[in-house]
Enzyme design. Structure first.
Site, short mmCIF file in Angstrom:
data_model
loop_
_atom_site.label_atom_id
_atom_site.label_comp_id
_atom_site.label_asym_id
_atom_site.label_seq_id
_atom_site.Cartn_x
_atom_site.Cartn_y
_atom_site.Cartn_z
N TYR A 1 0.86 -1.18 0.00
CA TYR A 1 0.00 0.00 0.00
C TYR A 1 0.89 1.23 0.00
O TYR A 1 1.76 1.35 0.87
CB TYR A 1 -0.88 0.02 1.26
CG TYR A 1 -2.20 -0.67 1.11
CD1 TYR A 1 -2.29 -1.99 0.67
CD2 TYR A 1 -3.38 -0.02 1.41
CE1 TYR A 1 -3.50 -2.62 0.55
CE2 TYR A 1 -4.60 -0.65 1.30
CZ TYR A 1 -4.66 -1.95 0.86
OH TYR A 1 -5.86 -2.58 0.74
N LYS B 1 -1.34 -0.94 -4.16
CA LYS B 1 -2.40 0.06 -4.16
C LYS B 1 -1.68 1.39 -4.21
O LYS B 1 -1.03 1.78 -3.25
CB LYS B 1 -3.26 -0.04 -2.91
CG LYS B 1 -4.27 1.11 -2.81
CD LYS B 1 -5.05 1.06 -1.51
CE LYS B 1 -5.95 2.28 -1.39
NZ LYS B 1 -6.83 2.20 -0.22
#
Length: 94
Positions: free
Chosen positions: A3, A31
């Site tokens: 992330y 992400k």
């Protein structure tokens, strides 16, 4: 999945470091919630981390999005994946 969400963590992981981390076994996706760094990254499938970059991520070859709007506009977002020829129109309607 890595992330990169600098607005929440105050740390931005640059794309070259993400590519390096992709060399770790079973690190397969990122992400990406830094809109300025949204790009394909060698060794990683890229998910948009922000609503406003979902269509752009798909257009460049990203695999999807992990975004808030999917909770309320899931069917329309699914159509952006399934109907790339209508993506720009669907994105403009959000």
């Amino acid at each position: 999945m890595l992330y990169n969400v600098p607005s929440r963590t105050a740390i931005d992981v640059p794309n070259d470091l993400l590519a390096e981390l992709a060399q770790i076994e079973r690190v397969d996706y990122v992400k990406q919630a830094n809109d300025d760094n949204l790009a394909l990254i060698d060794g990683l499938g890229v998910y948009s981390g922000n609503n406003e970059t979902f269509a752009r991520a798909l257009d460049m070859g990203g695999v999807g999005g992990i975004v808030v709007a999917s909770h309320v506009a899931g069917p329309q977002m699914r159509r952006m994946i399934d109907e790339p020829e209508n993506r720009a129109e669907l994105d403009a309607a959000r």
